[in-house]
Write a protein that holds these residues in place. Structure first.
Motif, PDB file in Angstrom:
ATOM      1  N   GLY A 154       3.673  62.228 -55.919  1.00 50.76           N
ATOM      2  CA  GLY A 154       5.085  61.902 -56.135  1.00 50.76           C
ATOM      3  C   GLY A 154       5.513  60.692 -55.331  1.00 50.76           C
ATOM      4  N   ALA A 155       5.054  60.614 -54.078  1.00 50.76           N
ATOM      5  CA  ALA A 155       5.373  59.448 -53.242  1.00 50.76           C
ATOM      6  C   ALA A 155       4.735  58.182 -53.817  1.00 50.76           C
ATOM      7  N   SER A 156       3.550  58.326 -54.403  1.00 47.85           N
ATOM      8  CA  SER A 156       2.905  57.168 -55.031  1.00 47.85           C
ATOM      9  C   SER A 156       3.718  56.657 -56.210  1.00 47.85           C
ATOM     10  N   ILE A 157       4.218  57.590 -57.035  1.00 45.42           N
ATOM     11  CA  ILE A 157       5.038  57.194 -58.182  1.00 45.42           C
ATOM     12  C   ILE A 157       6.320  56.526 -57.718  1.00 45.42           C
ATOM     13  N   LEU A 158       6.958  57.132 -56.706  1.00 39.45           N
ATOM     14  CA  LEU A 158       8.223  56.588 -56.212  1.00 39.45           C
ATOM     15  C   LEU A 158       8.038  55.203 -55.619  1.00 39.45           C
ATOM     16  N   GLN A 159       7.012  55.040 -54.801  1.00 35.04           N
ATOM     17  CA  GLN A 159       6.784  53.749 -54.147  1.00 35.04           C
ATOM     18  C   GLN A 159       6.391  52.680 -55.159  1.00 35.04           C
TER      19      GLN A 159
ATOM     20  N   ILE B 187       4.689  44.276 -69.126  1.00 36.16           N
ATOM     21  CA  ILE B 187       4.849  44.346 -67.672  1.00 36.16           C
ATOM     22  C   ILE B 187       3.574  44.905 -67.053  1.00 36.16           C
ATOM     23  N   HIS B 188       3.468  44.758 -65.756  1.00 39.86           N
ATOM     24  CA  HIS B 188       2.331  45.306 -65.014  1.00 39.86           C
ATOM     25  C   HIS B 188       2.834  46.407 -64.094  1.00 39.86           C
ATOM     26  N   TRP B 189       2.271  47.582 -64.254  1.00 39.04           N
ATOM     27  CA  TRP B 189       2.680  48.720 -63.422  1.00 39.04           C
ATOM     28  C   TRP B 189       1.460  49.564 -63.113  1.00 39.04           C
ATOM     29  N   ALA B 190       1.138  49.695 -61.843  1.00 30.08           N
ATOM     30  CA  ALA B 190       0.013  50.512 -61.408  1.00 30.08           C
ATOM     31  C   ALA B 190       0.437  51.288 -60.168  1.00 30.08           C
ATOM     32  N   MET B 191       0.041  52.546 -60.114  1.00 26.70           N
ATOM     33  CA  MET B 191       0.378  53.382 -58.959  1.00 26.70           C
ATOM     34  C   MET B 191      -0.696  53.230 -57.885  1.00 26.70           C
ATOM     35  N   HIS B 192      -0.264  53.322 -56.666  1.00 22.51           N
ATOM     36  CA  HIS B 192      -1.187  53.259 -55.531  1.00 22.51           C
ATOM     37  C   HIS B 192      -0.722  54.245 -54.471  1.00 22.51           C
ATOM     38  N   LEU B 193      -1.637  54.634 -53.610  1.00 23.24           N
ATOM     39  CA  LEU B 193      -1.305  55.599 -52.574  1.00 23.24           C
ATOM     40  C   LEU B 193      -0.269  55.023 -51.612  1.00 23.24           C
ATOM     41  N   PRO B 194       0.515  55.885 -50.969  1.00 20.44           N
ATOM     42  CA  PRO B 194       1.468  55.387 -49.958  1.00 20.44           C
ATOM     43  C   PRO B 194       0.750  54.651 -48.835  1.00 20.44           C
ATOM     44  N   ALA B 195       1.503  53.964 -48.016  1.00 19.85           N
ATOM     45  CA  ALA B 195       0.935  53.190 -46.913  1.00 19.85           C
ATOM     46  C   ALA B 195       0.181  54.112 -45.958  1.00 19.85           C
ATOM     47  N   TRP B 196      -0.854  53.562 -45.331  1.00 20.06           N
ATOM     48  CA  TRP B 196      -1.684  54.363 -44.436  1.00 20.06           C
ATOM     49  C   TRP B 196      -0.910  54.950 -43.262  1.00 20.06           C
ATOM     50  N   PRO B 197       0.050  54.246 -42.675  1.00 18.65           N
ATOM     51  CA  PRO B 197       0.831  54.895 -41.601  1.00 18.65           C
ATOM     52  C   PRO B 197       1.551  56.149 -42.075  1.00 18.65           C
ATOM     53  N   ASP B 198       2.082  56.119 -43.301  1.00 20.30           N
ATOM     54  CA  ASP B 198       2.752  57.303 -43.844  1.00 20.30           C
ATOM     55  C   ASP B 198       1.762  58.436 -44.074  1.00 20.30           C
ATOM     56  N   LEU B 199       0.572  58.093 -44.580  1.00 23.94           N
ATOM     57  CA  LEU B 199      -0.446  59.122 -44.802  1.00 23.94           C
ATOM     58  C   LEU B 199      -0.920  59.726 -43.486  1.00 23.94           C
ATOM     59  N   LEU B 200      -1.112  58.879 -42.482  1.00 24.69           N
ATOM     60  CA  LEU B 200      -1.542  59.391 -41.179  1.00 24.69           C
ATOM     61  C   LEU B 200      -0.475  60.284 -40.560  1.00 24.69           C
ATOM     62  N   LEU B 201       0.787  59.889 -40.726  1.00 26.38           N
ATOM     63  CA  LEU B 201       1.876  60.699 -40.182  1.00 26.38           C
ATOM     64  C   LEU B 201       1.956  62.054 -40.878  1.00 26.38           C
ATOM     65  N   SER B 202       1.826  62.064 -42.205  1.00 28.35           N
ATOM     66  CA  SER B 202       1.866  63.342 -42.926  1.00 28.35           C
ATOM     67  C   SER B 202       0.670  64.208 -42.574  1.00 28.35           C
ATOM     68  N   GLY B 203      -0.514  63.593 -42.406  1.00 25.12           N
ATOM     69  CA  GLY B 203      -1.689  64.361 -42.002  1.00 25.12           C
ATOM     70  C   GLY B 203      -1.528  64.970 -40.621  1.00 25.12           C
ATOM     71  N   ALA B 204      -0.974  64.186 -39.690  1.00 22.31           N
ATOM     72  CA  ALA B 204      -0.737  64.713 -38.341  1.00 22.31           C
ATOM     73  C   ALA B 204       0.267  65.861 -38.367  1.00 22.31           C
ATOM     74  N   LEU B 205       1.273  65.753 -39.257  1.00 24.48           N
ATOM     75  CA  LEU B 205       2.264  66.831 -39.379  1.00 24.48           C
ATOM     76  C   LEU B 205       1.620  68.109 -39.900  1.00 24.48           C
ATOM     77  N   ILE B 206       0.715  67.996 -40.886  1.00 26.30           N
ATOM     78  CA  ILE B 206       0.035  69.177 -41.413  1.00 26.30           C
ATOM     79  C   ILE B 206      -0.849  69.806 -40.339  1.00 26.30           C
ATOM     80  N   ILE B 207      -1.547  68.984 -39.576  1.00 26.04           N
ATOM     81  CA  ILE B 207      -2.377  69.517 -38.480  1.00 26.04           C
ATOM     82  C   ILE B 207      -1.515  70.241 -37.453  1.00 26.04           C
TER      83      ILE B 207
END
Length: 302
Positions: A43-48, A265-285
């Motif tokens: 969902g964050a990938s779609i939004l971003q 148009i050009h539209w491609a989804m990509h993963l959120p930024a690595w700082p956001d992913l690291l922060l979410s991973g740390a929160l889950i841990i």
């Protein structure tokens, strides 16, 4: 310090051993958390990835001000000057469209020419067309300007030519709220899953914990392996969720690419930024460790 490190190394080894002792249940818990966590990541990938979409779908938003019939040419020029003076930093360009010119443009279209010939006079009003500069919130900016200009006595009607922008921003706002709710759901799933896992582990190791206390083990020594168990579960689930989200983007981008190309148009989804992913991973841990702490405190009181 050396003793402290030895205690943590021992707790980590015990936690890894307990994960290996029950591979199916451990894997099931990790998969459940990972599946729940991969949904908000997608969902964050779609939004971003949708943020710059408004800039590719069409030109900058325009606002058309239809003037009152008794507005003179001098008043029209004064309106242009007034708009530039008050909102010049938000405006890319302004132009006056006289009623005669608008009628001539309509008559140039064969579909309108015959119908307009039946009219005795020109019913069109003079209009001012304002093109706005690009911004992060074009719909809000256009709406604020339109509400302000509607109050002017010379303006009879204001038309926004960017309703699609408002709808897109509304959709993105809905996705943000949905992601917030999904985040709450992930937190509940992590806490419940790890809490239940540690509870079962604590009940299984009941005799071992009792013997360790008899020989002088402290509460911290007893609880530490369970905390590592919860943290390792959260870490493994975060990595698996990231892998699942990354694998899901490949077929989704293939389908989206074909759809977007049909609109030019050009539209491609990509993963959120690595700082956001690291922060979410740390929160889950951290959530895994907190759930383990709550569970082991509740179920080792014997």
């Amino acid at each position: 310090m050396t003793r402290w490190l030895r205690h943590h190394q021992y707790a980590l080894r015990v936690a890894l051993r307990r994960l290996r002792q029950h591979p199916l249940s451990s894997l099931a818990n990790i998969v459940v958390i990972a599946l729940m966590l991969s949904v908000p990541i997608l969902g964050a990938s779609i939004l971003q990835s949708s943020q710059p979409l408004a800039r590719q779908l069409a030109v900058a938003p325009e606002i058309t001000l239809f003037l009152a019939a008794d507005t003179s040419t001098n008043q029209q020029e004064e309106l242009l000057t007034r708009i530039q003076k008050q909102s010049g930093e938000q405006i890319a360009k302004t132009r006056l469209l006289p009623r005669d010119q608008a009628m001539a443009q309509l008559r140039s279209d064969p579909a309108w020419a015959q119908a307009l010939d039946a009219l005795g006079s020109n019913p069109l009003p003079d209009a001012l067309i304002v093109t706005l500069k690009d911004s992060d919130t074009p719909a809000q900016q256009a709406q604020a300007l339109a509400d302000s200009w509607r109050q002017w006595p010379e303006v009879d009607h204001v038309q926004l030519d960017s309703e699609w922008v408002r709808r897109l921003e509304s959709l993105l706002s809905f996705i943000k709220v949905g992601l917030g709710l999904l985040g709450i759901g992930v937190i509940v799933v992590v806490l419940a899953t790890v809490f239940n896992t540690v509870r079962l582990q604590a009940l299984t190791q009941r005799d071992e914990i009792a013997v360790a206390r008899l020989v002088g083990a402290t509460e911290s020594f007893v609880r530490r392996p369970f905390l590592y168990l919860g943290a390792l579960t959260g870490l493994a689930a975060s990595l698996l969720a990231l892998l699942l989200a990354w694998l899901s983007l490949t077929p989704l981008n293939t389908l989206l690419g074909q759809f977007a190309q049909s609109y030019g148009i050009h539209w491609a989804m990509h993963l959120p930024a690595w700082p956001d992913l690291l922060l979410s991973g740390a929160l889950i841990i951290l959530l895994g460790a907190v759930a383990a702490r709550l569970s082991v405190t509740r179920h080792t009181q014997f």
